[in-house]
Write a protein that holds these residues in place. Structure first.
Motif, PDB file in Angstrom:
ATOM      1  N   LYS A 100       0.774  -1.414  -0.166  1.00  0.00           N
ATOM      2  CA  LYS A 100       0.132   0.025   0.047  1.00  0.00           C
ATOM      3  C   LYS A 100       0.779   1.344  -0.214  1.00  0.00           C
ATOM      4  O   LYS A 100       0.344   2.175  -0.712  1.00  0.00           O
ATOM      5  CB  LYS A 100      -0.795   0.044   0.630  1.00  0.00           C
ATOM      6  N   ARG A 101       1.686   1.470   0.748  1.00  0.00           N
ATOM      7  CA  ARG A 101       2.628   2.409   1.054  1.00  0.00           C
ATOM      8  C   ARG A 101       3.277   2.775  -0.519  1.00  0.00           C
ATOM      9  O   ARG A 101       3.053   3.500  -1.186  1.00  0.00           O
ATOM     10  CB  ARG A 101       4.048   2.090   1.486  1.00  0.00           C
ATOM     11  N   GLU A 102       3.959   1.917  -1.239  1.00  0.00           N
ATOM     12  CA  GLU A 102       4.432   1.807  -2.390  1.00  0.00           C
ATOM     13  C   GLU A 102       3.770   2.570  -3.436  1.00  0.00           C
ATOM     14  O   GLU A 102       3.692   3.573  -4.414  1.00  0.00           O
ATOM     15  CB  GLU A 102       5.130   1.319  -3.387  1.00  0.00           C
ATOM     16  N   GLU A 103       2.683   1.596  -3.338  1.00  0.00           N
ATOM     17  CA  GLU A 103       1.192   2.403  -4.883  1.00  0.00           C
ATOM     18  C   GLU A 103       0.969   3.679  -4.284  1.00  0.00           C
ATOM     19  O   GLU A 103       0.860   4.861  -5.154  1.00  0.00           O
ATOM     20  CB  GLU A 103      -0.086   1.359  -4.470  1.00  0.00           C
ATOM     21  N   GLY A 104       1.471   4.565  -3.028  1.00  0.00           N
ATOM     22  CA  GLY A 104       0.699   5.642  -3.145  1.00  0.00           C
ATOM     23  C   GLY A 104       2.064   6.729  -2.591  1.00  0.00           C
ATOM     24  O   GLY A 104       1.492   8.065  -3.119  1.00  0.00           O
ATOM     25  N   LEU A 105       2.924   6.402  -2.366  1.00  0.00           N
ATOM     26  CA  LEU A 105       4.094   6.995  -2.711  1.00  0.00           C
ATOM     27  C   LEU A 105       4.981   7.723  -4.125  1.00  0.00           C
ATOM     28  O   LEU A 105       4.657   8.494  -3.720  1.00  0.00           O
ATOM     29  CB  LEU A 105       5.624   6.154  -1.981  1.00  0.00           C
ATOM     30  N   VAL A 106       4.361   6.652  -5.235  1.00  0.00           N
ATOM     31  CA  VAL A 106       4.969   7.264  -6.369  1.00  0.00           C
ATOM     32  C   VAL A 106       4.041   8.583  -6.896  1.00  0.00           C
ATOM     33  O   VAL A 106       5.066   9.562  -7.130  1.00  0.00           O
ATOM     34  CB  VAL A 106       4.308   6.490  -7.805  1.00  0.00           C
ATOM     35  N   PRO A 107       2.956   8.758  -6.589  1.00  0.00           N
ATOM     36  CA  PRO A 107       2.191  10.285  -7.206  1.00  0.00           C
ATOM     37  C   PRO A 107       2.795  11.015  -6.190  1.00  0.00           C
ATOM     38  O   PRO A 107       2.728  12.329  -6.620  1.00  0.00           O
ATOM     39  CB  PRO A 107       0.761  10.257  -7.107  1.00  0.00           C
ATOM     40  N   HIS A 108       2.795  10.823  -4.803  1.00  0.00           N
ATOM     41  CA  HIS A 108       3.487  11.579  -4.275  1.00  0.00           C
ATOM     42  C   HIS A 108       4.925  12.236  -4.132  1.00  0.00           C
ATOM     43  O   HIS A 108       4.518  13.230  -3.699  1.00  0.00           O
ATOM     44  CB  HIS A 108       2.653  11.308  -2.620  1.00  0.00           C
ATOM     45  N   MET A 109       5.301  11.715  -4.284  1.00  0.00           N
ATOM     46  CA  MET A 109       7.036  11.718  -5.061  1.00  0.00           C
ATOM     47  C   MET A 109       7.169  13.095  -5.781  1.00  0.00           C
ATOM     48  O   MET A 109       7.965  14.141  -6.258  1.00  0.00           O
ATOM     49  CB  MET A 109       8.081  10.928  -4.697  1.00  0.00           C
ATOM     50  N   SER A 110       6.173  12.138  -6.927  1.00  0.00           N
ATOM     51  CA  SER A 110       6.038  13.234  -8.481  1.00  0.00           C
ATOM     52  C   SER A 110       6.319  14.711  -7.478  1.00  0.00           C
ATOM     53  O   SER A 110       6.498  15.773  -8.239  1.00  0.00           O
ATOM     54  CB  SER A 110       5.813  12.711  -9.330  1.00  0.00           C
ATOM     55  N   ALA A 111       4.883  15.087  -6.711  1.00  0.00           N
ATOM     56  CA  ALA A 111       4.119  16.164  -6.573  1.00  0.00           C
ATOM     57  C   ALA A 111       5.414  16.646  -5.621  1.00  0.00           C
ATOM     58  O   ALA A 111       5.581  18.225  -5.771  1.00  0.00           O
ATOM     59  CB  ALA A 111       3.210  16.053  -5.928  1.00  0.00           C
ATOM     60  N   LEU A 112       6.253  16.362  -5.368  1.00  0.00           N
ATOM     61  CA  LEU A 112       6.949  16.751  -4.416  1.00  0.00           C
ATOM     62  C   LEU A 112       7.981  17.572  -5.033  1.00  0.00           C
ATOM     63  O   LEU A 112       8.434  18.656  -4.781  1.00  0.00           O
ATOM     64  CB  LEU A 112       7.511  15.823  -3.194  1.00  0.00           C
ATOM     65  N   LEU A 113       8.406  17.062  -5.260  1.00  0.00           N
ATOM     66  CA  LEU A 113       9.822  16.900  -6.999  1.00  0.00           C
ATOM     67  C   LEU A 113       9.693  18.440  -7.326  1.00  0.00           C
ATOM     68  O   LEU A 113      10.328  19.137  -7.810  1.00  0.00           O
ATOM     69  CB  LEU A 113       9.833  15.851  -7.609  1.00  0.00           C
ATOM     70  N   HIS A 114       8.509  18.028  -8.430  1.00  0.00           N
ATOM     71  CA  HIS A 114       7.757  19.399  -8.955  1.00  0.00           C
ATOM     72  C   HIS A 114       7.575  20.583  -7.806  1.00  0.00           C
ATOM     73  O   HIS A 114       8.192  22.048  -8.458  1.00  0.00           O
ATOM     74  CB  HIS A 114       6.711  19.332  -9.349  1.00  0.00           C
ATOM     75  N   GLU A 115       7.160  20.633  -6.347  1.00  0.00           N
ATOM     76  CA  GLU A 115       7.225  22.013  -5.453  1.00  0.00           C
ATOM     77  C   GLU A 115       8.878  22.185  -5.620  1.00  0.00           C
ATOM     78  O   GLU A 115       9.212  23.129  -5.373  1.00  0.00           O
ATOM     79  CB  GLU A 115       6.630  21.142  -3.987  1.00  0.00           C
ATOM     80  N   GLU A 116      10.053  21.180  -4.659  1.00  0.00           N
ATOM     81  CA  GLU A 116      10.917  22.009  -4.945  1.00  0.00           C
ATOM     82  C   GLU A 116      11.295  22.573  -6.328  1.00  0.00           C
ATOM     83  O   GLU A 116      12.104  22.870  -5.775  1.00  0.00           O
ATOM     84  CB  GLU A 116      12.172  20.328  -4.630  1.00  0.00           C
ATOM     85  N   ASP A 117      11.321  22.337  -7.415  1.00  0.00           N
ATOM     86  CA  ASP A 117      11.755  22.288  -8.166  1.00  0.00           C
ATOM     87  C   ASP A 117      11.122  24.085  -8.588  1.00  0.00           C
ATOM     88  O   ASP A 117      12.408  25.463  -8.415  1.00  0.00           O
ATOM     89  CB  ASP A 117      11.658  21.704  -9.494  1.00  0.00           C
ATOM     90  N   GLU A 118      10.359  25.025  -8.344  1.00  0.00           N
ATOM     91  CA  GLU A 118       9.375  25.617  -7.614  1.00  0.00           C
ATOM     92  C   GLU A 118      10.097  26.283  -6.255  1.00  0.00           C
ATOM     93  O   GLU A 118      10.358  27.373  -7.442  1.00  0.00           O
ATOM     94  CB  GLU A 118       7.932  25.742  -7.611  1.00  0.00           C
ATOM     95  N   THR A 119      10.756  25.884  -5.412  1.00  0.00           N
ATOM     96  CA  THR A 119      11.074  26.692  -4.955  1.00  0.00           C
ATOM     97  C   THR A 119      12.543  26.797  -4.768  1.00  0.00           C
ATOM     98  O   THR A 119      12.520  27.784  -4.821  1.00  0.00           O
ATOM     99  CB  THR A 119      10.691  25.936  -3.537  1.00  0.00           C
ATOM    100  N   GLU A 120      12.989  26.500  -5.986  1.00  0.00           N
ATOM    101  CA  GLU A 120      14.822  26.182  -5.779  1.00  0.00           C
ATOM    102  C   GLU A 120      15.016  28.046  -7.048  1.00  0.00           C
ATOM    103  O   GLU A 120      15.624  28.397  -6.893  1.00  0.00           O
ATOM    104  CB  GLU A 120      15.718  25.903  -6.909  1.00  0.00           C
TER     105      GLU A 120
END
Length: 1483
Positions: free
Chosen positions: A132-152
């Motif tokens: 269950k964790r692996e199934e919900g981790l992929v979209p969450h990681m993509s969102a986090l990476l997008h937010e990090e790029d904007e923040t940088e």
């Protein structure tokens, strides 16, 4: 090991945790299969049982260790005694399953089966959760990476625009504006909790590391011990350590601890214990203890070995806790490193994992701007290393300070915390703790090695620059302490047979190298002592690098927050307050330590020297204050040097062969050395005998080096400055710093915003305000207490000195009685009496202490007096045996006041208290002198508590009255108090000597006038002084060592038995006079002496103005134009109500007391009280309004009767106490008549005088009620002499006059009413007369008209007819209405027309002008003019007043008529005339 690895590594599906669960599942499955296979083989292959062998064969033993074993027949018994049975043991316990016993099968298979099921369930659940964790981790990681790029991208833009801004400002701009306060608060709380858990975990890990090392000293435990020492030393040297290094250290400790636990576990097997015997060298060296006893090979009992001490059983638990705590710390550190990012509270720290795996830490932004935060950080640390936070000084010995700022507050907030400042201040004084620890270490563990610490600490204490010298010696002190700990650790191992016990002829026990019963306790105490050495080294290193930094680094602009400076200033103020308090009162601690050192334990010679030094200091302070101040520093140095000599002598005397050295050196015997104080003590006695002088040395050194200078400034009587200069200087610094902060702000609004005080600043400001208020209140209370003590301390001292002398009558105490007996009435000798008493009490204390030495043996010089024959003494045989002369050998020293006692302190405590009071008296006077000089004013001329409360303010309120009475109560009522004290002496003693007091009382009372009493008062005081000394001499008596009895005990013709001797108050060795009763005589002397002073002061003008005049003129208003006391009869305040109760109704209450006094006992004396009461009640109020002279004569007669009764009862006490048996037999009527009974105990046995025919009136005896009556009689006499009583007398006289005029007023009111009715009657008669006159006139007109008509119609009749007509009228005169015409004419109303007077009066009233209303006046003014309206109104008022005046004159003339009768004669005549006229009209 799987369990251990699970704690180290994080939980991942493919990580160590997953492998551990899978291995556990596999192992449990294999165990179950092995059980099944082995049991199948045992049941199917019979030869296998024989192949394994029996009777502990090697195969059987090996198979049992492996876990492959056969079933034992008594498995039920074994199962009942099974203590430990788990499947994860190193050897597997397997039995041949008893198929006929299913419960046994379940018992044997449950552990392995349970682990198999639990591991299987855990494995299944973990797999599902991870999916269950692996199934919900992929979209969450993509969102986090997008937010990090904007923040940088945003960060890069901000950095390009604001390159000059600080890191804190940049972070504020970077923070999203949409973040709520709740989220920030949650982040702060999370960071605080994380930081708290991390710090607590580290502290716990380090503590458990030390405990694991000292609980069971061994080679294995030495690793923990040495590692703990190394870590603490590294921290003390201020060396940094990275997160990686600390984590590596934790991993190493975890692996070693796990291995250690495995070794201990494996050693519990019989194979290991056979290989390494528990008593062997290797097992003892490595600390391998057989906690589990191994049985024979056929038994599976796991029996606990209870022969070991408790550290053996505690050690595995501590190791397990250490392992768990280390793994938890690793988890927390790994979590912190993985979740560390940017924080929004300035000062965040970024942790980046390098390629080589080394952790790199960036310093907080504030530390780049505030470079002066820590002086040693810039010098010690290299690039990439983070500094150690100051908060980790006491909590985190191995980590650096950067971890404290992960998500924490900024550098300013950290500096704003006052707890950090307090901790820094405490750390700066760490050398004191280290020196104290050195002394306590040497005293607690006596050895030559620790003796070095004692000498070392004493040497540092004596130096002036002790802090600097302690810092220089800190490395060597630490190394020496660590060496002692290591040596003690080696000798704490279980290697007593292998380690040496002697070096040559010297025992290593004298060096402290021996094994204690519980070595862990000794090692723990040593590590605690060493902790102070680590703190000292850390502080010294920090100070050293701070000095180097200040010398090398150029001056830079340093920006500090307002709160930091304010907190430091507040701490300065608090420090000044604490220092001033210590400077004032630490010398009292030293004085208490003097007494403790002198009297603790057995009294020996060196303790007497301590007391001599102490008494010398006190005597010099009392007698010569300036010389005492000059010699005080030399005194402290002498005490310190002497204490060090005592400590060294006692310390070295405990070593072997030293008693012989001291005996040869001094030539003293062992008993004489013990009297000096040199003896060999047991361990507990040695601790107390060395610890107390050690702490006393420390107290004296603190006084000498820290508080002496400030104490000398405070106690300088010539210093007219402020009392607490340091405190005021600190407060001025606070104000100046605040002003500087305000002036430095300028006009920049940003700076103004920055100077807003923080929460700590507001709290401290509020605390300062509250402390100021509390300080002011406390100052007022202290001033009041000091003033009260200044006025009354001499009385307290005199009373207590004489009381102590009376407790133990002796020749030495006689000096104190003589001094203070003369000092009371003659005030000029009081200062000399205090000084001489101080010196003499010191002599008494020293004599008492010297007499307690074992060298002094009273039996060597005591006298044995020979008992007299029966015909030579008047004593009874039992009295001879109880006499002081004959019951025991007589010690001559007892007469002087010295005797042997079990405890020297209990025997000397009274004189010590006397000495303390005498010194305190001098302190009070000097304190007040110093206080008046500081206030720059002279002492008050009149010794009162409240200078504002004087005679003029007495009648303002109840509070002023109370203050006045507190000031001048004895000035006003001192004479009456002396009379009451005389009666108290008579009632307390009831013997022959107090008859003299009664005679003096009568002689004083008969003089009546205050001026006459004042003339003989000086003689009375002198008599009391001589009489007091004479009675004390009677109590002391002659020395019993002379073996001479008193003459009244000789056999003569006149026998004086013991009761008579006691009543006459003669000295005797059997009936010793009760000296404690003399305290009432001394109280009388004190009151009389004070009254003598009052007699002298009341003639002075300032006393008469402030306290009022003391006059007892029977006529207070003589030569007085008016009464100075205000009238209080109308009760305008509570004070007036109290005055009414006292001055108006006290008389009746006193008569009630007189009645009760006479009614409580049935005797002749009571009859006199009743007669007096009835006599005054008969007079009642008339007595109060009599002339004051007459009233006072009658009242004085009652007072004299009361005094005569008291004296008579005292004289008759000889019959009730001495001859009570004879009186009961022959004169019982005398007992009943005078109500005789002895009120003083000790004359006879109450059971021996119980006679049914003549019982003693026990409940009715004594002069208690007589004394009460005497008090109220004196009080009422003062009421009679008061100016206030004149108002009561005037009010009573006015009431009496009103009562005599009451009937006259009532009669006048009746007469007035009669006059009113009389005037009404007169008015009615007048109206009646007027009506009758009108009727008469009308009737007359009618008659005249009728006569004329009869004359015209008829001629005149004959005379006969006229006569007949007249006779018929005369015969019917009583029936006038019988004539018809008459009735008609008499009943007609026409005669009464217009004859009503009421109509006339109503008409007149209507004619009277009515009063003009306000509306009418306003209307008239509006129509005409205001002036004309006012003139008309004034004219109308004049007319009304004139009319009213006429009516008053007319009414007054009517009231002036006769008052005696209701109707006078003239009025009766007028009534008769009116009746006659009515009759005529009727006719």
């Amino acid at each position: 090991m799987y369990c251990f690895s699970d704690c180290i590594f994080p939980l991942r599906s493919t990580g160590h945790t997953g492998c551990f669960i899978k291995a556990l599942f596999s192992t449990s499955l294999i165990f179950l299969l092995a059980h099944v296979c082995f049991q199948i083989c045992l049941y199917t292959i019979p030869s296998l049982d024989d192949a394994l062998g029996h009777n502990c064969s090697s195969w059987e033993t090996l198979s049992r260790h492996v876990g492959v074993s056969r079933y034992v027949e008594n498995v039920e018994n074994e199962r009942r005694h099974l203590d430990l049975f788990e499947s994860d043991q190193c050897w597997i316990t397997m039995f041949r399953l008893p198929l006929d016993d299913p419960w046994a099968v379940v018992w044997l298979l449950t552990p392995d089966l349970g682990i198999f099921i639990i591991s299987l369930i855990t494995l299944i659940l973990c797999n599902r959760l991870l999916k269950k964790r692996e199934e919900g981790l992929v979209p969450h990681m993509s969102a986090l990476l997008h937010e990090e790029d904007e923040t940088e991208d945003e960060d890069d833009g901000v950095e390009r625009e604001d390159e000059g801004m600080s890191c804190s400002e940049t972070e504020e701009e970077e923070s999203p504006s949409s973040s709520s306060g709740a989220a920030q608060l949650a982040a702060r709380l999370r960071a605080t909790a994380q930081r708290f858990l991390r710090n607590m975990g580290r502290i716990l890990a380090i503590t458990l590391l030390a405990l694991a090392g000292i609980t069971l000293p061994s080679a294995f435990s030495a690793f923990y011990f040495l590692l703990f020492i190394g870590v603490c030393t590294w921290w003390a040297c201020h060396f940094p350590i990275s997160h990686l290094g600390f984590n590596t250290l934790c991993v190493m400790v975890a692996f070693f601890t796990g291995g250690h636990l495995v070794c201990l576990y494996l050693y519990q097997s019989s194979f290991a214990q056979e290989m390494f015997s528990p008593v062997g060298l290797w097992a003892r060296l490595f600390g391998l203890k057989d906690v589990i006893k191994t049985g024979n090979c056929s038994s599976f009992h796991l029996t606990l070995n209870t022969q070991h001490d408790w550290p053996v059983y505690v050690n595995p638990g501590i190791l397990l806790l250490l392992y768990i705590s280390v793994t938890v710390v690793l988890k927390i550190n790994s979590y912190s490193l993985s979740h560390t990012g940017k924080t929004h509270e300035g000062g965040a720290v970024m942790a980046v994992q390098g390629e080589a795996g080394e952790e790199m830490e960036l310093r907080p932004c504030e530390e780049r701007t505030h470079s002066s935060k820590d002086d040693t950080k810039q010098t010690l640390l290299t690039t990439g290393d983070s500094p150690l936070s100051e908060s980790d000084v006491s909590k985190e010995p191995v980590t650096n300070g950067s971890s404290q700022h992960d998500i924490g507050t900024s550098g300013e907030a950290v500096a704003d915390n006052p707890l950090r400042l307090v901790g820094r201040m405490i750390l700066q004084q760490s050398y004191i703790c280290a020196l104290i620890a050195m002394m306590v270490w040497s005293i607690t563990y006596h050895s030559w090695l620790t003796f070095v610490l004692l000498l070392w600490s004493c040497l540092i204490w004596m130096l002036r620059a002790r802090q600097h010298f302690a810092a220089l010696c800190s490395p060597f002190i630490l190394l020496y302490g660590l060496a002692l700990c290591c040596l003690q650790y080696v000798w704490a191992m279980d290697l007593e047979t292998e380690l040496p016990q002697h070096i040559g002829t010297m025992s290593l026990r004298q060096l402290g190298l021996d094994r204690a019963h519980y070595p862990c306790l000794r090692l723990g105490a040593m590590l605690l002592f060493t902790l102070t050495f680590w703190l000292l080294l850390r502080q010294s290193v920090k100070d050293t690098f701070s000095r180097k930094k200040r010398m090398t680094v150029p001056l830079q602009e340093v920006t500090t927050g307002e709160s930091t400076g304010r907190n430091e200033s507040i701490l300065k103020v608090l420090g000044g307050m604490v220092m001033s308090l210590y400077a004032k009162y630490w010398i009292y601690v030293c004085g208490g330590m003097f007494i403790m050192v002198s009297f603790a334990g057995k009294l020996v010679a060196y303790k007497i020297v301590y007391m001599l030094l102490f008494l010398l200091c006190l005597c010099l302070y009392q007698v010569y204050y300036s010389l005492w101040r000059r010699l005080l520093k030399a005194f402290w140095w002498t005490v310190v040097a002497y204490t060090m000599v005592v400590l060294i002598a006692i310390y070295t005397f405990q070593f072997e062969d030293f008693p012989g050295y001291w005996g040869n050196f001094t030539g003293f015997t062992e008993q004489q050395l013990a009297d000096v104080g040199l003896e060999t003590f047991k361990l507990s006695e040695l601790f107390t005998s060395i610890l107390i002088p050690g702490f006393f040395l420390l107290a004296c050194i603190l006084q000498l080096h820290y508080f002496h200078k400030l104490f000398m400034k405070i106690t300088d009587l010539e210093n007219r400055g402020i009392e607490n200069p340091d405190l005021v200087r600190s407060t001025e610094e606070v104000r100046s710093e605040e002003e500087d902060l305000i002036t430095d702000q300028g006009d920049d609004p940003s700076e103004v915003d920055e100077t807003i005080p923080s929460k700590w600043g507001l709290v401290m400001d509020r605390l300062m305000v509250l402390s100021t208020k509390f300080s002011d209140t406390l100052t007022h209370v202290q001033s009041f207490i000091w003033r009260v003590l200044e006025l009354h301390i001499v009385k307290i001292v005199a009373f207590f000195v004489v009381w102590v002398a009376l407790l133990e009558p002796s020749a030495m105490n006689l000096v104190l009685v003589v001094l203070w007996s003369f000092a009371m009435p003659y005030g000029r000798f009081r200062a000399m009496a205090s000084c001489l008493s101080t010196i003499w009490v010191c002599v008494i204390i020293v004599c008492k202490m010297l007499y307690q030495l074992s060298v002094v043996n009273p039996m060597e010089y005591s006298n044995n007096c020979t008992a007299p024959m029966v015909n030579e003494t008047s004593l009874e045989p039992d009295e001879v045996l109880n006499s002081t002369l004959y019951r025991a050998p007589v010690d001559p020293a007892n007469w002087f006041g010295v005797r042997k006692d079990a405890t020297a302190l209990g025997y000397s405590k009274d004189h010590l208290l006397v000495l303390m009071l005498l010194v305190f008296e001098a302190t009070v006077y000097r304190h007040q002198i110093h206080h008046y000089r500081q206030q720059q004013r002279s002492p008050p001329t009149i010794p009162v508590i409240f200078p504002q409360a004087i005679r003029d303010t007495l009648d303002q309120s109840l509070l002023h009255c109370i203050k006045y009475l507190l000031n001048y109560s004895f000035y006003k009522f001192g004479l009456e108090i002396c009379f009451l004290m005389t009666v108290n002496v008579i009632g307390q003693r009831m013997n022959f000597l107090v008859i003299i007091h009664g005679c003096w009382l009568v002689a004083i009372l008969v003089r009546r006038r205050r001026a006459a009493i004042a003339k003989i008062w000086s003689k009375y005081c002198l008599f009391l002084v001589v009489f007091m000394i004479y009675q004390y001499v009677l109590c002391v008596g002659i020395p019993p060592a002379l073996c001479i009895d008193y003459p009244w005990r000789w056999r003569t013709s006149v026998t004086i038995h013991s009761a008579l001797v006691k009543w006459i108050y003669l000295p005797d060795f059997y009936t010793i006079p009760n000296s404690r009763n003399l305290i009432s005589d001394f109280l009388l002397l004190m009151c009389a002496s004070q009254q003598w002073t009052v007699f002298e002061n009341e003639r002075k003008e300032e006393w008469m103005v402030m306290g009022g005049e003391n006059k007892d003129n029977p006529d207070p208003m003589e030569d007085m134009p008016f009464n100075p006391a205000p009238n209080f009869i109308n009760c305008r305040s509570y004070l007036d109500m109290a005055k009414v109760l006292v001055f108006r109704y006290m008389f009746w209450f006193v008569l009630t007391v007189v009645f009760v006094t006479g009614a409580t006992r049935i005797s002749v004396f009571g009859l006199g009280y009743l007669m007096a009461c009835f006599f005054f009640l008969l007079f009642g109020t008339r007595l109060l309004i009599k002339p004051s002279g007459t009233r006072l004569v009658m009242w004085d007669c009652l007072i004299m009767y009361n005094v005569a009764v008291i004296i008579s009862k005292n004289i008759l006490s000889i019959l009730a106490c001495v001859f009570v048996v004879e009186m009961q037999k022959n004169f019982c009527w005398v007992i009943q008549l005078f109500s005789l009974v002895c009120t003083v105990k000790g004359y006879y046995d109450p059971n021996s005088v119980c006679d049914k025919d003549c019982s003693l009136p026990v409940e009715e005896a004594g002069i208690i009620w007589d004394s009460i009556c005497f008090f109220f009689l004196l009080l009422q006499r003062r009421v009679f002499l008061s100016f206030y009583f004149l108002h009561v007398t005037a009010d009573l006289q006015a009431s009496a006059r009103q009562a005599s005029r009451g009937f006259e007023l009532f009669r006048a009111s009746i007469i007035k009413n009669m006059h009113f009715y009389q005037q009404t009657e007169k008015k009615s008669l007048q109206q009646l007369k007027e009506s009758m006159n009108r009727i008469r006139e009308k009737q007359q007109k009618y008659k005249e008209g009728r006569k004329t008509s009869e004359i015209e119609e008829k001629p005149t009749d004959s005379k006969e007819k006229k006569k007949k007509r007249q006779s018929s009228k005369s015969n019917r005169w009583q029936y006038p209405w019988m004539d018809h015409a008459t009735v008609l004419h008499s009943g007609e109303y026409y005669m009464f027309e217009s004859d009503s007077g009421e109509e006339d009066e109503s008409f007149q009233e209507e004619q009277k002008p009515r009063k003009q209303t306000a509306f009418q006046l306003a209307y008239q003014a509006w129509v005409t003019s205001a002036k004309e309206a006012l003139k008309d109104r004034q004219q109308r008022q004049k007319e009304q007043r004139a009319e009213a005046k006429k009516q008053q004159i007319a009414q007054a003339s009517g009231d002036a008529e006769e008052d005696g009768a209701v109707f006078d004669v003239g009025d009766s005549q007028e009534v008769e005339e009116v009746q006659e006229e009515g009759d005529d009209v009727g006719k």
